[in-house]
Write an enzyme that holds these catalytic residues in place. Sequence first.
Site, PDB file in Angstrom:
ATOM      1  N   GLN A  34       0.850  -1.216   0.000  1.00 26.52           N
ATOM      2  CA  GLN A  34       0.000   0.000   0.000  1.00 26.52           C
ATOM      3  C   GLN A  34       0.877   1.254   0.000  1.00 26.52           C
ATOM      4  O   GLN A  34       2.094   1.175   0.212  1.00 26.52           O
ATOM      5  CB  GLN A  34      -0.879   0.004   1.260  1.00 26.52           C
ATOM      6  CG  GLN A  34      -0.099  -0.210   2.550  1.00 26.52           C
ATOM      7  CD  GLN A  34      -0.842  -1.030   3.592  1.00 26.52           C
ATOM      8  OE1 GLN A  34      -2.023  -1.395   3.476  1.00 26.52           O
ATOM      9  NE2 GLN A  34      -0.126  -1.372   4.648  1.00 26.52           N
ATOM     10  N   GLU A 109       2.108  -7.123  12.139  1.00 25.92           N
ATOM     11  CA  GLU A 109       1.766  -6.073  11.157  1.00 25.92           C
ATOM     12  C   GLU A 109       2.421  -6.471   9.830  1.00 25.92           C
ATOM     13  O   GLU A 109       3.630  -6.681   9.775  1.00 25.92           O
ATOM     14  CB  GLU A 109       2.309  -4.731  11.663  1.00 25.92           C
ATOM     15  CG  GLU A 109       2.413  -3.620  10.596  1.00 25.92           C
ATOM     16  CD  GLU A 109       1.115  -3.293   9.884  1.00 25.92           C
ATOM     17  OE1 GLU A 109       0.187  -2.785  10.553  1.00 25.92           O
ATOM     18  OE2 GLU A 109       1.037  -3.535   8.667  1.00 25.92           O
ATOM     19  N   ASP A 158      -6.738  -4.952  14.567  1.00 27.80           N
ATOM     20  CA  ASP A 158      -6.773  -3.510  14.280  1.00 27.80           C
ATOM     21  C   ASP A 158      -6.329  -3.324  12.829  1.00 27.80           C
ATOM     22  O   ASP A 158      -5.239  -2.819  12.534  1.00 27.80           O
ATOM     23  CB  ASP A 158      -5.831  -2.783  15.244  1.00 27.80           C
ATOM     24  CG  ASP A 158      -5.801  -1.284  14.982  1.00 27.80           C
ATOM     25  OD1 ASP A 158      -4.882  -0.618  15.525  1.00 27.80           O
ATOM     26  OD2 ASP A 158      -6.661  -0.788  14.227  1.00 27.80           O
ATOM     27  N   SER A 159      -7.192  -3.784  11.906  1.00 26.05           N
ATOM     28  CA  SER A 159      -6.753  -3.842  10.495  1.00 26.05           C
ATOM     29  C   SER A 159      -7.421  -2.757   9.664  1.00 26.05           C
ATOM     30  O   SER A 159      -8.358  -2.091  10.109  1.00 26.05           O
ATOM     31  CB  SER A 159      -7.120  -5.206   9.905  1.00 26.05           C
ATOM     32  OG  SER A 159      -8.515  -5.224   9.634  1.00 26.05           O
ATOM     33  N   THR A 160      -6.950  -2.637   8.448  1.00 23.24           N
ATOM     34  CA  THR A 160      -7.601  -1.788   7.463  1.00 23.24           C
ATOM     35  C   THR A 160      -8.894  -2.471   7.024  1.00 23.24           C
ATOM     36  O   THR A 160      -9.230  -3.535   7.517  1.00 23.24           O
ATOM     37  CB  THR A 160      -6.652  -1.610   6.257  1.00 23.24           C
ATOM     38  OG1 THR A 160      -5.942  -2.836   6.044  1.00 23.24           O
ATOM     39  CG2 THR A 160      -5.634  -0.506   6.509  1.00 23.24           C
TER      40      THR A 160
HETATM   41  N1  SAM Z   1      -7.321   2.337  12.838  1.00 23.20           N
HETATM   42  C1  SAM Z   1      -7.201   1.935  11.451  1.00 23.20           C
HETATM   43  C2  SAM Z   1      -8.542   1.631  10.845  1.00 23.20           C
HETATM   44  O1  SAM Z   1      -9.537   1.637  11.561  1.00 23.20           O
HETATM   45  O2  SAM Z   1      -8.556   1.408   9.615  1.00 23.20           O
HETATM   46  C3  SAM Z   1      -6.278   0.754  11.347  1.00 23.20           C
HETATM   47  C4  SAM Z   1      -4.903   1.126  11.746  1.00 23.20           C
HETATM   48  S1  SAM Z   1      -3.576   0.108  11.312  1.00 23.20           S
HETATM   49  C5  SAM Z   1      -2.598   1.274  10.502  1.00 23.20           C
HETATM   50  C6  SAM Z   1      -4.159  -0.982  10.039  1.00 23.20           C
HETATM   51  C7  SAM Z   1      -3.028  -1.925   9.666  1.00 23.20           C
HETATM   52  O3  SAM Z   1      -3.497  -3.217   9.266  1.00 23.20           O
HETATM   53  C8  SAM Z   1      -2.187  -1.432   8.475  1.00 23.20           C
HETATM   54  O4  SAM Z   1      -0.946  -0.983   8.944  1.00 23.20           O
HETATM   55  C9  SAM Z   1      -2.071  -2.637   7.561  1.00 23.20           C
HETATM   56  O5  SAM Z   1      -0.781  -2.794   6.990  1.00 23.20           O
HETATM   57  C10 SAM Z   1      -2.404  -3.767   8.512  1.00 23.20           C
HETATM   58  N2  SAM Z   1      -2.832  -5.019   7.846  1.00 23.20           N
HETATM   59  C11 SAM Z   1      -3.687  -5.156   6.805  1.00 23.20           C
HETATM   60  N3  SAM Z   1      -3.790  -6.467   6.468  1.00 23.20           N
HETATM   61  C12 SAM Z   1      -2.986  -7.162   7.336  1.00 23.20           C
HETATM   62  C13 SAM Z   1      -2.673  -8.546   7.498  1.00 23.20           C
HETATM   63  N4  SAM Z   1      -3.207  -9.484   6.697  1.00 23.20           N
HETATM   64  N5  SAM Z   1      -1.826  -8.890   8.498  1.00 23.20           N
HETATM   65  C14 SAM Z   1      -1.278  -7.950   9.318  1.00 23.20           C
HETATM   66  N6  SAM Z   1      -1.510  -6.615   9.200  1.00 23.20           N
HETATM   67  C15 SAM Z   1      -2.372  -6.239   8.218  1.00 23.20           C
END
Ligand code: SAM
Length: 282
Positions: A34, A109, A158-160
């Site tokens: 991303q 992450e 806490d993912s996207t």
């Molecule tokens: N608070 C934010 C929201 O509500 O969207 C989320 C914050 S955090 C930055 C989201 C994180 O999830 C991102 O850094 C992303 O890289 C991570 N992510 C997405 N898919 C993932 C996966 N399969 N395994 C681990 N991390 C993942």
Amino acid sequence: MKKKAVWVDEVYQGIVRTSFKLKKRLFRGKSPFQEVEVVETAGHGRLLLIDGMTMVSERDEFVYHEMIAHPALFLHPKPLRVLVIGGGDGGTVREVLRHKSVERCVLVEIDGLVVEASRKYIPQTAAALSDKRVTVRTEDGVKFVAETNEKFDVVIVDSTEPFGPAKELFGRSFYKNVKRLLTEDGIVVSQAGSPFYEIATIRNLFKIMRPIFPVVEVSLFTNLTYPGGLWAFTVATKGLHPVRDFVPARVKTSKLKLSWYNAEIHAGSFACPNFLKKEIGV
Ligand code: SAM
């Protein structure tokens, strides 16, 4: 001549746009997953964006991170080991570590660039990642839960949103693996999106989790910088009910200085508006 104001726009689902007045662009980078940006805004402090979507603002991140962590950590009788999936900005880990009982917090992450950018530009959330109780793993959370044999009292997703690398974090096999990792009073909290714009995500999580966990509830909170303001987490457990089994006195005795969460907010956040009840069949 007055300088023209510059704005950072988040266009969401192609139907709503949120603009933040820009002071300075601090970082922009592209990982295999991303695009990651950090900007300084005039009204919301520093902002982390992923693929143009607002993730964290210094001004209001306390709400999201207190609400994703404390309801589960005060519900669990003695949380020792916590797994955070996603959450590369560190805010969720920071709130988890405020509970003295927590001995170990593993952050999984997928994108190291998010951790790197957050450590450099948003120490307000990322400083917690240097705590000696924290292990940061740069890998896919889906793979981690499928392969690890470690057990956790609380898992926080806490993912996207459910696309790209996050898609399978909203799938059945992921939650079957999460259940396998959870100890007896285990709890899993998941970022579930907007009850207004992403009702399908919440509905889908309920459909997947209901056959796997005896208790599945939705917790609502307000989020200044997210589209529509109202946001949701799902809370699923191996038996504990987030309101009936919650002991309000634990919040008081903890003496934690919290800015949003308290015992009344805890109970109130699980009150579900009628339109949402209808959609998720409660
Ligand atoms: N608070 C934010 C929201 O509500 O969207 C989320 C914050 S955090 C930055 C989201 C994180 O999830 C991102 O850094 C992303 O890289 C991570 N992510 C997405 N898919 C993932 C996966 N399969 N395994 C681990 N991390 C993942």
